[in-house]
Design an enzyme around this catalytic site. Structure first.
Site, PDB file in Angstrom:
ATOM      1  N   ASP A 238      39.922  41.438  37.879  1.00  0.00           N
ATOM      2  CA  ASP A 238      39.527  42.705  38.490  1.00  0.00           C
ATOM      3  C   ASP A 238      38.020  42.900  38.407  1.00  0.00           C
ATOM      4  O   ASP A 238      37.422  42.763  37.330  1.00  0.00           O
ATOM      5  CB  ASP A 238      40.212  43.875  37.778  1.00  0.00           C
ATOM      6  CG  ASP A 238      41.697  43.925  38.049  1.00  0.00           C
ATOM      7  OD1 ASP A 238      42.069  44.032  39.226  1.00  0.00           O
ATOM      8  OD2 ASP A 238      42.478  43.849  37.086  1.00  0.00           O
TER       9      ASP A 238
ATOM     10  N   ASP B  36      47.381  42.019  44.016  1.00  0.00           N
ATOM     11  CA  ASP B  36      47.467  43.207  43.165  1.00  0.00           C
ATOM     12  C   ASP B  36      47.405  44.550  43.883  1.00  0.00           C
ATOM     13  O   ASP B  36      47.842  45.543  43.316  1.00  0.00           O
ATOM     14  CB  ASP B  36      46.375  43.151  42.092  1.00  0.00           C
ATOM     15  CG  ASP B  36      46.637  44.106  40.937  1.00  0.00           C
ATOM     16  OD1 ASP B  36      47.821  44.396  40.661  1.00  0.00           O
ATOM     17  OD2 ASP B  36      45.677  44.557  40.294  1.00  0.00           O
TER      18      ASP B  36
ATOM     19  N   HIS C 264      43.634  36.384  37.726  1.00  0.00           N
ATOM     20  CA  HIS C 264      43.360  37.598  38.491  1.00  0.00           C
ATOM     21  C   HIS C 264      42.300  38.392  37.741  1.00  0.00           C
ATOM     22  O   HIS C 264      42.560  38.949  36.679  1.00  0.00           O
ATOM     23  CB  HIS C 264      44.626  38.439  38.670  1.00  0.00           C
ATOM     24  CG  HIS C 264      44.356  39.757  39.339  1.00  0.00           C
ATOM     25  ND1 HIS C 264      43.804  39.828  40.581  1.00  0.00           N
ATOM     26  CD2 HIS C 264      44.547  41.033  38.934  1.00  0.00           C
ATOM     27  CE1 HIS C 264      43.670  41.104  40.925  1.00  0.00           C
ATOM     28  NE2 HIS C 264      44.104  41.853  39.931  1.00  0.00           N
TER      29      HIS C 264
ATOM     30  N   HIS D 154      40.206  47.075  44.490  1.00  0.00           N
ATOM     31  CA  HIS D 154      41.438  47.862  44.463  1.00  0.00           C
ATOM     32  C   HIS D 154      41.600  48.705  43.199  1.00  0.00           C
ATOM     33  O   HIS D 154      42.612  49.417  43.074  1.00  0.00           O
ATOM     34  CB  HIS D 154      42.664  46.952  44.646  1.00  0.00           C
ATOM     35  CG  HIS D 154      42.798  45.865  43.628  1.00  0.00           C
ATOM     36  ND1 HIS D 154      42.244  44.624  43.788  1.00  0.00           N
ATOM     37  CD2 HIS D 154      43.435  45.833  42.438  1.00  0.00           C
ATOM     38  CE1 HIS D 154      42.522  43.871  42.752  1.00  0.00           C
ATOM     39  NE2 HIS D 154      43.249  44.576  41.903  1.00  0.00           N
TER      40      HIS D 154
END
Length: 940
Positions: free
Chosen positions: A54, A176, A52, A423
């Site tokens: 970001d 997420d 994951h 996000h």
């Protein structure tokens, strides 16, 4: 002096010819190795290796990609992709999924042609699978649907053009984001995804779904689109997006590796297998099929992929070896699409969901509803940037042709906007230096876009005069007009003391020029302003609270619009009337800060403080900032204003423009004082005589409206532990309260959090300044300052209020919300008009029907254009405008001849008639009216 006002832009004559694009669709089958095959009559455990990544959070996008600033967080995406590709080549059974195209695109451009061919082979064989595939994994609460569609289209287009059908994601993957919007699911369905997986779910909702085996469900994501058009299979992952406890083998983890040499004293294979089987069997109990999924990875993992894959190879081998002794557990390398395919083959019925997944809480006092408002200045800047991109850059590039593309204009503004949807970007949940980087990217993109706008307008108008862009008009700053017009002669509307305080020394204008303008659809209008010896009469200024202000339609035979009354003793609003519909409601408005007081964590029930994510009030009683407002009223023929001061750091202008059906409340908040060592969350509350019976309505990503009810969830029995934070919802563009007679709609100029805590009231959180971190990873308090505002951020914004009868209220508030989202652009130039200058232009032959909105008009490639038209009303909203509408594309544009039209899916990466999706059967469900929404692709 020339003022150019631009709405949805203009065009010069072009012809569109036919082009063919081949996009394969359908179910893809990949060859599976020995360790990647499900086995009938066993519990099949699908291990999904993933990372994951970001696109900005604790570090900037660049820092994450290159592995810079590891003192903040050890993370380097380029090394992850390097290492994963290397390890996939060592074992054909291994699988990996990747999500964030923004990072992959950057990595791909740095690879040699031989490496690119190697990666294409991995993709074609299904060993490297893209999921989600947008430029980023967007936030679902604070993003507008138009920007989400754009960033998804950008990422999916790159994958489609680079890898063909094997690179097209079949699964949406939002592991997420902090709550999940119904409109996102609707968009994913219309983009052709077969399913959707996410990780975060309210703790009470999860407990109920685990008990009832409803962690996999069918989400009916629209009450207007005919099923299954917006139906989306949705799976809730068992461990968020982390591996099961004790099975993390990244360099960032502390779990022991599998030690499989039996001659060693610390041999642990038996223990690892035993623990794994226990976890798998306990997970199987709360899911419906003989297939379960396990996410094997987490934040920025697989920088040394050998650690993961060596242990996963062993885990698969040793668990499956027990099948010879009768074990019924089969472990395999897998991907979300392979897992989803097995669920589809099970041919079961699935629980149906028709609401959304807001608000999200991970514990009784930990509601993630603060980020709906966090960093309100960034949220507004993102919205303005989206408007500039859509209304000017994209449309002008199409309408003015090659002349627009002279200069440095490129994809920078589109990529900056796409990254801002992440996000941890527009959500406001990043570190301060990262928020600054997002803003810098948006500013840089807009500077490049200005070149295109200037080129386009020169071509369309025939005027080559230099154009200026005043980005600080909301604080009355525009150097060109201040230096070339002695506006003090006009005495039109004096600049307020609040504005002078906010702008500091960035501008020195004494007055503001206010006049009514109209721009044609998809066009522009030019206004010339000159100094006159005898100017208009000065504005009437009174230093007492007026009894009322009201406006009127400029057509003398039509009735007046709005009347607003004030309490002469307090200076506050007291009523609002719609004079056309003969409605009047009691309406008081004031500002509060919260105990809701930005909790410092010293609470008997919980020590959770408010922070960038969490809204955690200590009490249900807010502090009233002031019982009264000092007022000053300004009246001209074009506008009436009542300026209110509640405190040195809170002020407002109540504004009525002539011929407007909306009341404007322009609020200014900050610097929020913290001398008392208390952070503060500032709200405005509208208290009315409307009988709401606990119901209110908020939009979903700016599109469909959802009904809310205080202290209630549609799919489980709520045990409310936070009566304020637990009743806050995202308001992306509008919210309303209503009864059988009256509806009050509030349109916002950015995403904000709000709720209806008391019957008849609607409150909206405007600003947050906090002194504690909320322990969700960001590692710093939400305490924004700047060089201009070292004592704390000052934020200015607008709320637009409309009062209508409930059956027809949407006819007014939907177009109003679109106007705020996609606002006209003002440009300025100094000098006289050339005699041959074209002063006005429209790219449409006629205005579109009220129900139809031009969502996208953008250049696709050299010879083709992407056009999206949308029906913007829900099936139940309007007797007039909810009906199906037909648009004749041949007669749509005034100077474009449409020679060929081919329809694609919403994300423009599949032909619509070739888009196939899995069919899922709900346990229960009813049909809904078709809104006849169609998305078109124009080939040229």
């Amino acid at each position: 002096m020339i003022f150019g006002l631009f709405s949805n832009m203009a065009v010069r004559s072009q012809r569109l010819a036919v082009a063919l694009l081949f996009i394969f669709s359908g179910v893809l089958s990949f060859p599976l190795g020995q360790e990647t095959k499900p086995t009938p009559n066993m519990l099949n455990v699908h291990l999904v290796p993933h990372t994951h990544d970001d696109v900005g959070w604790l570090k900037t996008v660049d820092q994450y990609f290159y592995g810079d600033r590891n003192d903040i967080q050890h993370a380097g995406v380029q090394y992850i992709l390097d290492s994963v590709v290397d390890q996939l080549l060592k074992n054909p059974d291994r699988r990996f999924i990747y999500v964030e195209t923004a990072f992959f695109y950057r990595w791909w451009k740095q690879q040699s042609s031989s490496m690119q061919q190697t990666v294409k082979k991995l993709v074609n064989e299904g060993r490297l699978e893209f999921v989600n595939g947008g430029w980023c994994m967007s936030d679902e609460a604070t993003t507008h649907y138009s920007a989400v569609i754009d960033q998804m289209t950008m990422g999916l287009r790159f994958l489609n053009e680079t890898f063909g059908p094997c690179g097209r994601p079949r699964v949406a993957w939002h592991i997420d984001p902090f709550g999940h919007a119904r409109e996102h699911a609707s968009m994913f369905a219309q983009m052709g995804y077969d399913g959707f997986f996410f990780g975060r779910l309210d703790y009470q909702d999860r407990a109920r779904r685990r008990r009832d085996k409803e962690q996999e469900l069918l989400w009916r994501a629209s009450d207007s689109l005919t099923p299954p058009m917006a139906d989306l299979f949705t799976g809730i992952l068992p461990n968020g997006y982390n591996p099961p406890e004790g099975f993390c083998w990244d360099q960032s983890c502390d779990d022991p590796p599998i030690r499989d040499d039996p001659d060693l004293e610390d041999y642990n294979v038996d223990d690892v297998v035993r623990r794994f089987l226990a976890i798998a069997n306990s997970q199987a109990i709360v899911y419906k099929t003989d297939h379960i999924i396990m996410t094997m990875g987490s934040d920025f993992q697989y920088e040394n992929a050998n650690l993961w894959y060596k242990n996963l190879d062993k885990l698969i081998h040793y668990v499956n070896a027990l099948q010879a002794n009768g074990s019924k557990v089969n472990v395999l390398y897998s991907t979300p699409s392979c897992y989803l395919q097995e669920l589809h083959r099970a041919n079961l019925t699935w629980a149906l969901k028709m609401d959304d997944f807001f608000p999200y809480a991970d514990d009784a006092h930990d509601f993630w509803t603060g980020y709906f408002t966090s960093r309100p200045a960034l949220k507004r800047y993102e919205r303005i940037s989206n408007s500039n991109l859509q209304v000017t850059c994209n449309q002008l590039e199409v309408l003015s042709g090659p002349a627009s593309r002279k200069g440095p204009f490129g994809e920078g503004d589109k990529k900056a906007m796409a990254v801002a949807q992440h996000h941890d970007a527009v959500s406001g949940t990043e570190k301060q230096h990262v928020a600054n980087d997002y803003a810098r990217r948006l500013a840089h993109g807009w500077q490049r876009c200005q070149v295109l706008v200037s080129n386009s307008l020169a071509a369309l108008s025939g005027s080559s005069a230099e154009r200026m862009y005043c980005d600080n008009l909301n604080i009355s700053v525009c150097p060109l007009t201040e230096s070339t017009l002695s506006v003090s002669v006009f005495q039109v509307v004096p600049v307020s003391a609040a504005t002078r305080e906010v702008r500091r020394n960035r501008g020195f204008a004494v007055n503001e020029l206010v006049f009514q303008v109209q721009a044609p659809p998809l066009g522009f209008t030019t206004y010339s302003v000159s100094l006159l010896q005898d100017g208009p009469p000065p504005a009437s200024t009174q230093h007492r609270t007026p009894t009322a202000i009201q406006n009127k339609n400029l057509c003398v035979h039509l009735p007046q619009f709005l009347r607003v009354t004030f309490d002469p003793d307090t200076g506050l609003l007291s009523s609002l009337s719609n004079l056309e519909t003969k409605q009047t409601i009691k309406l008081t408005q004031n500002f509060y800060w919260l105990v809701y007081n930005a909790s410092d964590g010293n609470n008997l029930q919980s020590d959770q403080p408010s922070g960038a994510y969490i809204f955690r009030p200590n009490s249900s009683t807010p502090f009233l900032i002031s019982k009264t407002a000092k007022t000053e009223s300004i009246q001209t023929s074009g506008v009436q204003e009542v300026r209110q001061w509640f405190a040195p750091w809170v002020s407002q202008v109540v504004r009525l423009y002539t011929d407007s059906k909306a009341l404007e409340l322009e609020w200014t908040v900050g610097p929020v004082p913290i001398d008392d060592d208390l952070g503060k969350e500032v709200i405005t509350r509208l208290d009315t005589s409307i009988k709401t019976s606990q119901y209110f309505y908020t939009d979903s990503n700016g599109r469909e409206m959802l009904q809310r009810k205080t202290d209630f969830r549609p799919t489980w029995n709520l045990r409310q532990s936070e009566p304020i934070a637990g009743n806050y919802y995202p308001i992306n563009s509008r919210a309303f309260i209503k009864d059988d007679v009256d509806q009050l709609t509030v349109v916002t100029d950015r995403s904000q959090g709000g709720g209806s805590i008391h019957n008849g009231s609607l409150e909206i959180m405007l600003h947050r300044r906090l002194l504690y971190d909320d322990v969700r990873g960001v590692g710093e308090p939400l305490n924004e300052t700047s060089n201009i505002f070292p004592k704390g951020l000052v934020v200015r914004g607008r709320l637009l209020l409309s009062l209508d009868r409930p059956p027809s209220a949407a006819d007014a508030h939907r177009p109003l919300a679109q106007e705020v989202v996609l606002q006209p652009l003002l440009t300025f130039t100094d000098g006289d008009l050339h005699p041959n200058t074209q002063l006005e232009f429209s790219g449409l032959q006629a205005a579109l029907p009220p129900a139809v909105h031009l969502l996208t008009l953008t250049q696709w490639d050299k010879d083709s254009v992407l056009l999206r038209l949308e029906h913007q009303f829900q099936s139940w909203e309007s007797k007039l405008n909810s009906q199906p509408v037909t648009v004749n594309l041949q007669k749509l544009f005034s100077t474009l001849e449409v020679l060929g039209v081919s329809e694609l899916n919403l994300s423009a990466n599949q032909w619509k008639d070739e888009m196939t999706r899995f069919h899922w059967t709900p346990m229960t469900g009813t049909g809904h009216l078709n809104l006849f929404i169609r998305f078109y692709y124009i080939s040229s």
